[in-house]
Design a protein around this motif. Structure first.
Motif, mmCIF file in Angstrom:
data_model
loop_
_atom_site.group_PDB
_atom_site.id
_atom_site.type_symbol
_atom_site.label_atom_id
_atom_site.label_comp_id
_atom_site.label_asym_id
_atom_site.label_seq_id
_atom_site.Cartn_x
_atom_site.Cartn_y
_atom_site.Cartn_z
ATOM 1 N N ASN A 8 18.605 26.101 82.623
ATOM 2 C CA ASN A 8 18.454 24.736 82.157
ATOM 3 C C ASN A 8 19.405 24.594 80.974
ATOM 4 N N SER A 9 20.506 23.861 81.179
ATOM 5 C CA SER A 9 21.532 23.782 80.150
ATOM 6 C C SER A 9 21.018 23.134 78.874
ATOM 7 N N SER A 31 31.147 28.298 87.042
ATOM 8 C CA SER A 31 31.834 27.005 86.923
ATOM 9 C C SER A 31 30.897 25.808 87.050
ATOM 10 N N ASN A 32 29.697 26.019 87.563
ATOM 11 C CA ASN A 32 28.764 24.891 87.714
ATOM 12 C C ASN A 32 27.885 24.664 86.484
ATOM 13 N N ILE A 33 27.839 25.600 85.538
ATOM 14 C CA ILE A 33 26.980 25.435 84.357
ATOM 15 C C ILE A 33 27.786 25.252 83.069
ATOM 16 N N ILE A 34 28.916 25.915 82.948
ATOM 17 C CA ILE A 34 29.682 25.866 81.699
ATOM 18 C C ILE A 34 30.099 24.439 81.328
ATOM 19 N N PRO A 35 30.593 23.605 82.261
ATOM 20 C CA PRO A 35 30.931 22.227 81.858
ATOM 21 C C PRO A 35 29.742 21.449 81.285
ATOM 22 N N ARG A 36 28.542 21.657 81.844
ATOM 23 C CA ARG A 36 27.351 20.969 81.315
ATOM 24 C C ARG A 36 27.011 21.451 79.916
ATOM 25 N N VAL A 37 27.092 22.743 79.693
ATOM 26 C CA VAL A 37 26.804 23.293 78.363
ATOM 27 C C VAL A 37 27.823 22.766 77.359
ATOM 28 N N LEU A 41 27.229 20.538 73.933
ATOM 29 C CA LEU A 41 27.611 21.045 72.615
ATOM 30 C C LEU A 41 28.671 20.159 71.964
ATOM 31 N N CYS A 42 29.554 19.622 72.766
ATOM 32 C CA CYS A 42 30.685 18.837 72.263
ATOM 33 C C CYS A 42 30.819 17.581 73.125
ATOM 34 N N PRO A 43 30.061 16.525 72.817
ATOM 35 C CA PRO A 43 30.008 15.334 73.671
ATOM 36 C C PRO A 43 31.345 14.613 73.802
ATOM 37 N N ILE A 44 31.560 13.992 74.940
ATOM 38 C CA ILE A 44 32.783 13.248 75.234
ATOM 39 C C ILE A 44 33.061 12.197 74.168
ATOM 40 N N GLU A 53 34.536 15.131 81.367
ATOM 41 C CA GLU A 53 33.846 16.379 81.700
ATOM 42 C C GLU A 53 34.838 17.360 82.314
ATOM 43 N N LEU A 54 34.764 18.583 81.878
ATOM 44 C CA LEU A 54 35.661 19.611 82.395
ATOM 45 C C LEU A 54 35.318 19.944 83.839
ATOM 46 N N ILE A 55 36.338 20.212 84.598
ATOM 47 C CA ILE A 55 36.159 20.697 85.968
ATOM 48 C C ILE A 55 36.756 22.092 86.007
#
Length: 85
Positions: A8-9, A31-37, A41-44, A53-55
């Protein structure tokens, strides 16, 4: 036996912010969790953070993303530690 459990990010980011202020924390993930984290931590909307959002491709193992906080303000620094496939 070790069994992978879903992450749960939001809980992870809350734990980092609540329990590790001023510390160095390493988050390793797929690759499916790091972009959410990273986006939590660092909102757009925050200057100095990624503006979308990073891909991360599933076969990309070379990227390193650093989020540093200075007086509660995050800054984002992408880096690479190997050659991309």
């Amino acid at each position: 036996d070790l069994k992978p459990e879903p992450i749960n990010s939001s809980e992870l980011v809350n734990n980092i912010c609540s329990n590790h202020s001023g510390e160095t924390v390493v988050v390793v993930g797929h690759s499916n969790i790091i972009p959410r984290v990273l986006s939590q931590l660092c909102p757009i909307t925050q200057a100095g953070c990624p503006q979308s959002e990073l891909i991360i491709e599933e076969d990309d193992y070379c990227d390193l993303f650093v989020v540093e906080f200075n007086n509660g303000t995050p800054t984002f620094s992408p880096d690479t530690y190997c050659e991309h496939p």
